[in-house]
Write a protein that holds these residues in place. Structure first.
Motif, PDB file in Angstrom:
ATOM      1  N   TYR A 292      -1.881  14.421 -19.050  1.00  0.00           N
ATOM      2  CA  TYR A 292      -2.013  15.878 -18.935  1.00  0.00           C
ATOM      3  C   TYR A 292      -2.392  16.303 -17.521  1.00  0.00           C
ATOM      4  O   TYR A 292      -1.690  17.080 -16.879  1.00  0.00           O
ATOM      5  N   LEU A 293      -3.492  15.785 -17.010  1.00  0.00           N
ATOM      6  CA  LEU A 293      -4.032  16.237 -15.732  1.00  0.00           C
ATOM      7  C   LEU A 293      -3.114  15.938 -14.549  1.00  0.00           C
ATOM      8  O   LEU A 293      -3.140  16.646 -13.543  1.00  0.00           O
ATOM      9  N   ASN A 294      -2.311  14.892 -14.666  1.00  0.00           N
ATOM     10  CA  ASN A 294      -1.480  14.491 -13.528  1.00  0.00           C
ATOM     11  C   ASN A 294       0.014  14.682 -13.762  1.00  0.00           C
ATOM     12  O   ASN A 294       0.840  14.051 -13.090  1.00  0.00           O
ATOM     13  N   ARG A 295       0.338  15.590 -14.682  1.00  0.00           N
ATOM     14  CA  ARG A 295       1.750  15.845 -14.951  1.00  0.00           C
ATOM     15  C   ARG A 295       2.438  16.453 -13.712  1.00  0.00           C
ATOM     16  O   ARG A 295       1.811  17.165 -12.917  1.00  0.00           O
ATOM     17  N   SER A 296       3.689  16.114 -13.593  1.00  0.00           N
ATOM     18  CA  SER A 296       4.567  16.635 -12.527  1.00  0.00           C
ATOM     19  C   SER A 296       4.161  16.204 -11.127  1.00  0.00           C
ATOM     20  O   SER A 296       4.720  16.689 -10.148  1.00  0.00           O
ATOM     21  N   LYS A 297       3.198  15.299 -10.998  1.00  0.00           N
ATOM     22  CA  LYS A 297       2.785  14.826  -9.668  1.00  0.00           C
ATOM     23  C   LYS A 297       3.385  13.445  -9.415  1.00  0.00           C
ATOM     24  O   LYS A 297       3.630  12.672 -10.337  1.00  0.00           O
ATOM     25  N   ARG A 298       3.577  13.142  -8.141  1.00  0.00           N
ATOM     26  CA  ARG A 298       4.008  11.798  -7.755  1.00  0.00           C
ATOM     27  C   ARG A 298       2.808  10.999  -7.263  1.00  0.00           C
ATOM     28  O   ARG A 298       1.831  11.573  -6.761  1.00  0.00           O
ATOM     29  N   SER A 299       2.892   9.676  -7.424  1.00  0.00           N
ATOM     30  CA  SER A 299       1.768   8.809  -7.066  1.00  0.00           C
ATOM     31  C   SER A 299       2.122   7.898  -5.898  1.00  0.00           C
ATOM     32  O   SER A 299       3.109   7.159  -5.935  1.00  0.00           O
ATOM     33  N   LEU A 300       1.289   7.970  -4.843  1.00  0.00           N
ATOM     34  CA  LEU A 300       1.425   7.136  -3.657  1.00  0.00           C
ATOM     35  C   LEU A 300       0.156   6.306  -3.525  1.00  0.00           C
ATOM     36  O   LEU A 300      -0.943   6.854  -3.455  1.00  0.00           O
ATOM     37  N   THR A 301       0.289   4.981  -3.520  1.00  0.00           N
ATOM     38  CA  THR A 301      -0.896   4.136  -3.352  1.00  0.00           C
ATOM     39  C   THR A 301      -1.001   3.675  -1.902  1.00  0.00           C
ATOM     40  O   THR A 301      -0.023   3.235  -1.299  1.00  0.00           O
ATOM     41  N   LEU A 302      -2.213   3.797  -1.364  1.00  0.00           N
ATOM     42  CA  LEU A 302      -2.478   3.368   0.005  1.00  0.00           C
ATOM     43  C   LEU A 302      -3.894   2.815   0.104  1.00  0.00           C
ATOM     44  O   LEU A 302      -4.809   3.313  -0.554  1.00  0.00           O
ATOM     45  N   ASN A 303      -4.048   1.809   0.946  1.00  0.00           N
ATOM     46  CA  ASN A 303      -5.373   1.328   1.315  1.00  0.00           C
ATOM     47  C   ASN A 303      -5.805   2.166   2.515  1.00  0.00           C
ATOM     48  O   ASN A 303      -5.400   1.902   3.652  1.00  0.00           O
ATOM     49  N   LEU A 304      -6.627   3.177   2.270  1.00  0.00           N
ATOM     50  CA  LEU A 304      -6.964   4.135   3.323  1.00  0.00           C
ATOM     51  C   LEU A 304      -7.793   3.534   4.449  1.00  0.00           C
ATOM     52  O   LEU A 304      -7.965   4.167   5.501  1.00  0.00           O
TER      53      LEU A 304
END
Length: 394
Positions: free
Chosen positions: A61-73
Protein backbone atom coordinates in the motif's frame (compact mmCIF):
# COMPACT_ATOMS: atom_id res chain seq x y z
CA UNK A 1 -3.83 13.32 -17.33
CA UNK A 2 -2.40 13.19 -13.80
CA UNK A 3 -2.57 16.31 -11.65
CA UNK A 4 1.12 16.22 -10.64
CA UNK A 5 2.62 14.96 -13.88
CA UNK A 6 6.16 16.26 -14.22
CA UNK A 7 7.04 16.23 -10.52
CA UNK A 8 9.94 13.85 -9.86
CA UNK A 9 10.82 12.82 -6.34
CA UNK A 10 13.70 10.98 -4.71
CA UNK A 11 12.43 9.34 -1.53
CA UNK A 12 15.00 8.42 1.14
CA UNK A 13 12.37 7.72 3.81
CA UNK A 14 11.29 4.49 5.51
CA UNK A 15 8.52 3.13 7.72
CA UNK A 16 5.37 5.29 7.65
CA UNK A 17 5.60 9.13 7.58
CA UNK A 18 7.71 9.71 4.46
CA UNK A 19 6.36 6.75 2.46
CA UNK A 20 2.76 7.85 3.12
CA UNK A 21 3.63 11.33 1.85
CA UNK A 22 5.29 10.05 -1.32
CA UNK A 23 2.42 7.60 -1.87
CA UNK A 24 0.13 10.62 -2.02
CA UNK A 25 2.42 12.20 -4.60
CA UNK A 26 2.55 8.99 -6.64
CA UNK A 27 -1.25 8.64 -6.54
CA UNK A 28 -1.49 12.12 -8.03
CA UNK A 29 0.92 11.28 -10.85
CA UNK A 30 4.35 12.26 -9.60
CA UNK A 31 7.27 9.95 -10.41
CA UNK A 32 8.79 8.59 -7.22
CA UNK A 33 12.03 6.64 -6.83
CA UNK A 34 12.68 5.07 -3.45
CA UNK A 35 16.38 5.04 -2.59
CA UNK A 36 16.84 2.02 -0.32
CA UNK A 37 19.54 0.09 1.47
CA UNK A 38 19.75 -3.67 1.10
CA UNK A 39 21.86 -3.87 4.25
CA UNK A 40 19.18 -2.21 6.39
CA UNK A 41 15.82 -3.22 4.94
CA UNK A 42 12.81 -1.00 5.62
CA UNK A 43 10.83 -2.77 8.37
CA UNK A 44 7.56 -2.04 6.54
CA UNK A 45 8.68 -4.57 3.92
CA UNK A 46 8.64 -7.38 6.48
CA UNK A 47 5.72 -6.21 8.63
CA UNK A 48 2.72 -8.56 8.88
CA UNK A 49 0.02 -9.16 7.87
CA UNK A 50 0.97 -10.53 4.47
CA UNK A 51 -1.14 -11.32 1.42
CA UNK A 52 -1.38 -14.77 -0.19
CA UNK A 53 1.90 -14.23 -2.11
CA UNK A 54 3.78 -13.25 1.05
CA UNK A 55 3.84 -9.50 0.33
CA UNK A 56 3.51 -7.18 3.30
CA UNK A 57 0.14 -5.49 2.92
CA UNK A 58 1.45 -2.24 4.40
CA UNK A 59 4.43 -2.18 2.01
CA UNK A 60 2.18 -2.96 -0.96
CA UNK A 61 0.00 0.00 0.00
CA UNK A 62 2.48 2.63 1.17
CA UNK A 63 4.91 2.11 -1.71
CA UNK A 64 2.51 1.62 -4.59
CA UNK A 65 3.44 3.13 -7.96
CA UNK A 66 7.01 3.84 -6.79
CA UNK A 67 10.22 2.42 -8.22
CA UNK A 68 12.96 1.00 -6.01
CA UNK A 69 16.66 1.86 -6.38
CA UNK A 70 19.13 0.22 -3.99
CA UNK A 71 22.39 1.99 -3.21
CA UNK A 72 25.09 1.81 -0.58
CA UNK A 73 25.05 5.51 0.29
CA UNK A 74 28.41 5.24 2.01
CA UNK A 75 30.01 4.44 -1.35
CA UNK A 76 31.33 7.43 -3.31
CA UNK A 77 29.80 6.20 -6.55
CA UNK A 78 26.34 6.23 -4.93
CA UNK A 79 26.70 9.91 -4.15
CA UNK A 80 27.57 10.61 -7.78
CA UNK A 81 24.56 8.59 -8.93
CA UNK A 82 22.27 10.62 -6.66
CA UNK A 83 23.75 13.88 -7.94
CA UNK A 84 23.06 12.74 -11.49
CA UNK A 85 19.46 11.93 -10.56
CA UNK A 86 18.95 15.24 -8.74
CA UNK A 87 19.42 17.10 -12.00
CA UNK A 88 16.08 15.57 -13.03
CA UNK A 89 14.46 14.36 -9.79
CA UNK A 90 14.48 17.77 -8.18
CA UNK A 91 12.39 17.04 -5.09
CA UNK A 92 14.01 15.13 -2.22
CA UNK A 93 12.38 13.87 0.96
CA UNK A 94 14.51 12.25 3.64
CA UNK A 95 13.81 10.92 7.11
CA UNK A 96 17.24 10.38 8.65
CA UNK A 97 18.31 11.95 11.93
CA UNK A 98 19.78 15.45 11.56
CA UNK A 99 23.32 15.38 10.19
CA UNK A 100 23.19 11.96 8.51
CA UNK A 101 22.64 13.24 4.98
CA UNK A 102 25.34 15.87 5.49
CA UNK A 103 27.86 13.19 6.48
CA UNK A 104 26.93 11.29 3.32
CA UNK A 105 27.40 14.40 1.18
CA UNK A 106 23.72 14.38 0.25
CA UNK A 107 22.41 17.30 2.30
CA UNK A 108 20.57 20.26 0.82
CA UNK A 109 23.63 22.51 0.59
CA UNK A 110 25.56 19.85 -1.33
CA UNK A 111 22.76 18.89 -3.71
CA UNK A 112 21.56 22.41 -4.49
CA UNK A 113 25.00 23.04 -6.03
CA UNK A 114 24.00 20.42 -8.60
CA UNK A 115 20.48 21.79 -9.00
CA UNK A 116 19.72 25.26 -7.52
CA UNK A 117 15.99 24.62 -8.06
CA UNK A 118 16.05 21.63 -5.70
CA UNK A 119 13.23 21.29 -3.16
CA UNK A 120 14.50 19.31 -0.19
CA UNK A 121 12.29 18.19 2.72
CA UNK A 122 13.71 16.74 5.96
CA UNK A 123 11.04 14.94 7.96
CA UNK A 124 11.98 14.01 11.53
CA UNK A 125 10.42 13.49 14.93
CA UNK A 126 11.60 16.71 16.54
CA UNK A 127 13.04 18.80 13.72
CA UNK A 128 16.51 19.98 12.76
CA UNK A 129 16.98 22.28 15.77
CA UNK A 130 16.41 22.21 19.52
CA UNK A 131 17.64 19.92 22.33
CA UNK A 132 15.58 16.96 21.06
CA UNK A 133 16.84 17.17 17.45
CA UNK A 134 18.81 13.89 17.71
CA UNK A 135 16.40 12.11 20.03
CA UNK A 136 14.69 8.95 18.69
CA UNK A 137 10.93 8.62 18.97
CA UNK A 138 7.68 7.22 17.66
CA UNK A 139 4.11 8.41 17.20
CA UNK A 140 3.04 8.05 20.85
CA UNK A 141 6.16 9.94 21.97
CA UNK A 142 5.48 12.88 19.66
CA UNK A 143 1.82 13.08 20.71
CA UNK A 144 2.89 12.98 24.36
CA UNK A 145 5.47 15.76 24.04
CA UNK A 146 2.99 17.83 22.00
CA UNK A 147 0.51 17.86 24.91
CA UNK A 148 -2.15 15.87 23.06
CA UNK A 149 -2.34 12.66 25.06
CA UNK A 150 -2.88 14.02 28.57
CA UNK A 151 -6.31 15.48 27.89
CA UNK A 152 -7.22 12.87 25.27
CA UNK A 153 -8.08 10.25 27.89
CA UNK A 154 -10.65 9.34 30.50
CA UNK A 155 -10.29 11.03 33.87
CA UNK A 156 -8.23 8.88 36.23
CA UNK A 157 -7.23 6.48 33.45
CA UNK A 158 -4.10 6.01 31.35
CA UNK A 159 -3.89 7.54 27.85
CA UNK A 160 -5.19 5.25 25.12
CA UNK A 161 -2.92 3.95 22.37
CA UNK A 162 -4.29 5.18 19.05
CA UNK A 163 -5.27 2.73 16.32
CA UNK A 164 -3.80 5.05 13.69
CA UNK A 165 -0.57 7.05 13.80
CA UNK A 166 -1.71 10.65 14.19
CA UNK A 167 1.65 12.42 14.58
CA UNK A 168 3.23 10.30 11.84
CA UNK A 169 0.54 10.89 9.22
CA UNK A 170 -1.50 13.98 10.16
CA UNK A 171 1.69 15.50 11.53
CA UNK A 172 4.52 14.28 9.33
CA UNK A 173 3.08 13.01 6.06
CA UNK A 174 0.43 15.65 5.39
CA UNK A 175 2.53 18.61 6.47
CA UNK A 176 5.40 17.38 4.29
CA UNK A 177 3.10 17.21 1.26
CA UNK A 178 1.75 20.69 1.98
CA UNK A 179 5.23 22.12 2.46
CA UNK A 180 6.60 20.55 -0.71
CA UNK A 181 3.66 21.67 -2.85
CA UNK A 182 3.96 25.20 -1.44
CA UNK A 183 7.66 25.14 -2.39
CA UNK A 184 6.73 23.95 -5.90
CA UNK A 185 4.40 26.94 -6.32
CA UNK A 186 7.12 29.25 -5.01
CA UNK A 187 9.64 27.76 -7.45
CA UNK A 188 7.28 28.25 -10.38
CA UNK A 189 6.97 31.93 -9.48
CA UNK A 190 10.61 32.66 -8.63
CA UNK A 191 12.76 29.81 -9.95
CA UNK A 192 14.12 29.29 -6.43
CA UNK A 193 14.52 25.98 -4.63
CA UNK A 194 13.72 25.51 -0.96
CA UNK A 195 14.74 23.61 2.15
CA UNK A 196 11.83 22.39 4.32
CA UNK A 197 12.19 21.29 7.95
CA UNK A 198 9.19 19.25 9.16
CA UNK A 199 8.94 18.11 12.78
CA UNK A 200 6.20 15.60 13.59
CA UNK A 201 6.09 16.99 17.13
CA UNK A 202 5.70 20.57 15.86
CA UNK A 203 2.87 19.45 13.60
CA UNK A 204 1.13 17.45 16.33
CA UNK A 205 1.45 20.46 18.67
CA UNK A 206 -0.26 22.67 16.09
CA UNK A 207 -3.16 20.20 15.92
CA UNK A 208 -4.23 21.31 19.42
CA UNK A 209 -6.41 23.73 17.47
CA UNK A 210 -9.34 24.17 19.85
CA UNK A 211 -7.99 23.70 23.36
CA UNK A 212 -4.35 24.62 22.75
CA UNK A 213 -5.48 27.99 21.46
CA UNK A 214 -7.72 28.33 24.51
CA UNK A 215 -4.82 27.81 26.86
CA UNK A 216 -2.46 30.19 25.05
CA UNK A 217 -5.02 32.97 24.69
CA UNK A 218 -7.06 32.48 27.86
CA UNK A 219 -4.95 30.42 30.24
CA UNK A 220 -7.49 27.59 30.39
CA UNK A 221 -5.54 24.33 30.40
CA UNK A 222 -7.46 21.39 28.90
CA UNK A 223 -8.19 18.60 31.37
CA UNK A 224 -9.19 14.97 30.72
CA UNK A 225 -12.94 14.52 30.24
CA UNK A 226 -13.74 18.14 31.15
CA UNK A 227 -13.88 19.91 27.79
CA UNK A 228 -16.74 20.01 25.30
CA UNK A 229 -15.16 17.57 22.82
CA UNK A 230 -13.16 15.21 25.05
CA UNK A 231 -15.93 13.68 27.14
CA UNK A 232 -16.73 16.66 29.36
CA UNK A 233 -20.18 16.89 27.77
CA UNK A 234 -22.52 14.35 26.16
CA UNK A 235 -20.36 14.46 23.00
CA UNK A 236 -19.07 10.92 23.52
CA UNK A 237 -19.41 7.19 22.85
CA UNK A 238 -22.25 5.13 24.31
CA UNK A 239 -22.45 1.40 24.92
CA UNK A 240 -25.38 -0.67 23.73
CA UNK A 241 -27.03 -3.57 25.52
CA UNK A 242 -24.87 -6.08 23.60
CA UNK A 243 -21.53 -4.33 24.11
CA UNK A 244 -21.28 -2.33 20.88
CA UNK A 245 -20.92 1.45 20.74
CA UNK A 246 -22.46 4.50 19.07
CA UNK A 247 -20.88 7.93 18.63
CA UNK A 248 -23.04 10.89 19.60
CA UNK A 249 -22.00 14.30 18.29
CA UNK A 250 -25.33 16.15 18.42
CA UNK A 251 -23.89 19.46 19.60
CA UNK A 252 -26.05 21.92 17.65
CA UNK A 253 -29.63 22.44 18.96
CA UNK A 254 -31.44 20.94 15.91
CA UNK A 255 -29.35 17.77 16.13
CA UNK A 256 -29.71 17.63 19.90
CA UNK A 257 -33.51 17.83 19.52
CA UNK A 258 -33.46 14.94 17.04
CA UNK A 259 -31.28 12.92 19.44
CA UNK A 260 -33.69 13.41 22.35
CA UNK A 261 -36.69 12.47 20.21
CA UNK A 262 -34.96 9.36 18.84
CA UNK A 263 -34.11 8.26 22.37
CA UNK A 264 -37.74 8.74 23.40
CA UNK A 265 -36.67 11.44 25.84
CA UNK A 266 -37.92 14.70 24.36
CA UNK A 267 -38.09 16.17 27.84
CA UNK A 268 -34.29 16.04 28.06
CA UNK A 269 -33.85 18.70 25.40
CA UNK A 270 -34.11 21.59 27.85
CA UNK A 271 -31.51 20.06 30.16
CA UNK A 272 -29.27 19.34 27.21
CA UNK A 273 -29.32 23.00 26.21
CA UNK A 274 -28.11 24.08 29.64
CA UNK A 275 -24.45 25.04 30.04
CA UNK A 276 -24.37 24.10 33.71
CA UNK A 277 -21.95 21.28 34.49
CA UNK A 278 -24.52 19.49 36.67
CA UNK A 279 -27.13 19.56 33.88
CA UNK A 280 -24.62 18.29 31.31
CA UNK A 281 -23.65 15.47 33.65
CA UNK A 282 -27.31 14.54 34.13
CA UNK A 283 -27.98 14.72 30.38
CA UNK A 284 -25.06 12.41 29.66
CA UNK A 285 -26.10 10.00 32.39
CA UNK A 286 -29.61 9.76 30.91
CA UNK A 287 -28.27 9.13 27.40
CA UNK A 288 -25.96 6.42 28.73
CA UNK A 289 -28.83 4.66 30.47
CA UNK A 290 -31.11 4.77 27.42
CA UNK A 291 -28.47 3.34 25.06
CA UNK A 292 -28.09 0.35 27.37
CA UNK A 293 -31.76 -0.57 26.85
CA UNK A 294 -31.35 -1.68 23.22
CA UNK A 295 -28.84 -3.75 21.31
CA UNK A 296 -26.71 -2.57 18.40
CA UNK A 297 -29.06 -3.67 15.63
CA UNK A 298 -32.05 -2.05 17.33
CA UNK A 299 -30.23 1.28 17.57
CA UNK A 300 -29.16 0.95 13.94
CA UNK A 301 -32.84 0.80 13.04
CA UNK A 302 -33.53 3.92 15.14
CA UNK A 303 -30.65 5.97 13.74
CA UNK A 304 -31.03 4.97 10.12
CA UNK A 305 -29.68 6.95 7.19
CA UNK A 306 -32.62 9.37 7.13
CA UNK A 307 -32.26 10.52 10.74
CA UNK A 308 -29.91 13.50 10.75
CA UNK A 309 -28.96 13.59 14.42
CA UNK A 310 -25.15 13.21 14.19
CA UNK A 311 -25.30 9.73 15.70
CA UNK A 312 -23.33 6.94 14.02
CA UNK A 313 -22.33 3.39 14.97
CA UNK A 314 -18.72 2.64 15.89
CA UNK A 315 -17.84 0.29 13.06
CA UNK A 316 -15.17 -2.36 12.88
CA UNK A 317 -12.75 -1.84 10.01
CA UNK A 318 -14.39 -4.73 8.12
CA UNK A 319 -17.78 -3.04 8.52
CA UNK A 320 -16.32 0.28 7.37
CA UNK A 321 -15.11 -1.39 4.16
CA UNK A 322 -18.69 -2.45 3.41
CA UNK A 323 -20.29 0.84 4.40
CA UNK A 324 -22.38 2.25 1.53
CA UNK A 325 -20.86 5.72 1.88
CA UNK A 326 -17.27 4.50 1.52
CA UNK A 327 -18.36 2.14 -1.24
CA UNK A 328 -20.04 4.99 -3.10
CA UNK A 329 -16.88 7.08 -2.78
CA UNK A 330 -14.78 4.31 -4.31
CA UNK A 331 -12.48 4.09 -1.32
CA UNK A 332 -11.35 0.52 -2.02
CA UNK A 333 -9.45 -0.20 -5.22
CA UNK A 334 -7.70 -3.13 -6.86
CA UNK A 335 -4.02 -2.34 -7.45
CA UNK A 336 -2.07 -4.50 -9.95
CA UNK A 337 0.75 -6.82 -8.92
CA UNK A 338 3.62 -7.87 -11.17
CA UNK A 339 2.30 -11.44 -11.43
CA UNK A 340 -0.97 -10.29 -12.98
CA UNK A 341 -2.93 -10.56 -9.75
CA UNK A 342 -4.10 -7.58 -7.72
CA UNK A 343 -4.28 -6.42 -4.12
CA UNK A 344 -7.18 -4.56 -2.55
CA UNK A 345 -6.06 -1.26 -1.07
CA UNK A 346 -7.46 1.99 0.27
CA UNK A 347 -7.87 4.60 -2.45
CA UNK A 348 -6.54 8.13 -2.34
CA UNK A 349 -9.16 10.33 -0.63
CA UNK A 350 -8.56 13.37 -2.86
CA UNK A 351 -10.99 13.79 -5.76
CA UNK A 352 -10.19 16.05 -8.71
CA UNK A 353 -12.68 17.06 -11.41
CA UNK A 354 -10.23 16.69 -14.31
CA UNK A 355 -7.78 14.03 -13.16
CA UNK A 356 -7.93 10.49 -11.87
CA UNK A 357 -5.57 8.88 -9.37
CA UNK A 358 -2.91 6.56 -10.74
CA UNK A 359 -2.37 3.15 -9.20
CA UNK A 360 0.36 1.60 -11.34
CA UNK A 361 1.34 -1.31 -9.11
CA UNK A 362 1.75 -2.36 -5.49
CA UNK A 363 5.06 -1.79 -3.71
CA UNK A 364 7.87 -3.47 -5.64
CA UNK A 365 10.63 -5.84 -4.55
CA UNK A 366 13.66 -4.10 -3.08
CA UNK A 367 16.00 -2.87 -5.82
CA UNK A 368 13.70 -4.17 -8.55
CA UNK A 369 14.20 -1.09 -10.71
CA UNK A 370 17.87 -0.34 -10.05
CA UNK A 371 19.19 -1.33 -13.47
CA UNK A 372 16.33 0.32 -15.38
CA UNK A 373 16.76 3.58 -13.47
CA UNK A 374 20.51 3.70 -14.05
CA UNK A 375 20.16 2.85 -17.74
CA UNK A 376 17.54 5.60 -18.00
CA UNK A 377 20.11 8.04 -16.61
CA UNK A 378 22.52 7.13 -19.40
CA UNK A 379 24.84 4.76 -17.54
CA UNK A 380 26.17 1.82 -19.54
CA UNK A 381 25.51 -1.81 -18.69
CA UNK A 382 29.28 -2.22 -18.31
CA UNK A 383 29.39 0.58 -15.72
CA UNK A 384 26.38 -0.85 -13.88
CA UNK A 385 28.03 -4.29 -13.67
CA UNK A 386 31.23 -2.72 -12.42
CA UNK A 387 29.35 -0.84 -9.68
CA UNK A 388 27.63 -4.03 -8.65
CA UNK A 389 30.97 -5.79 -8.31
CA UNK A 390 32.25 -2.88 -6.22
CA UNK A 391 29.32 -3.17 -3.79
CA UNK A 392 27.57 0.03 -4.77
CA UNK A 393 24.41 -2.11 -4.89
CA UNK A 394 23.58 -5.79 -4.90
Amino acid sequence: MSILKGLKILDFSTLLPGPYATMMFADMGAEVIRVESQARVDLIRVMPPFDKEGLSAAHGYLNRSKRSLTLNLKHEASVEIIKTLVAEYDIVIEQFRPGVMERLGLDYESLKKVNPKLIYCSLTGYGQTGPYRNRPGHDNNYLSVAGVMDYSRRKGEAPTTMGIQIADIAGGSLHSVIGILAAVVHREKTGEGQYIDISMTDAAFSLNAVYGSGYLAGGIEPQPEEMQLNGGTFYDFYETKDGRYFSVGSIEPPFKKILCEALGKSELFGIGMSEKAADQEMFKKEIKAVFLTKNYEEWLAVFDGDLEGCVEPVLTFAEACDHPQLQARGMIVDVPKVNGASQKQMATPIKFSSAKPIYQHVGTAIGENTTDILVGQGFSIHQIREWKEQGVFK
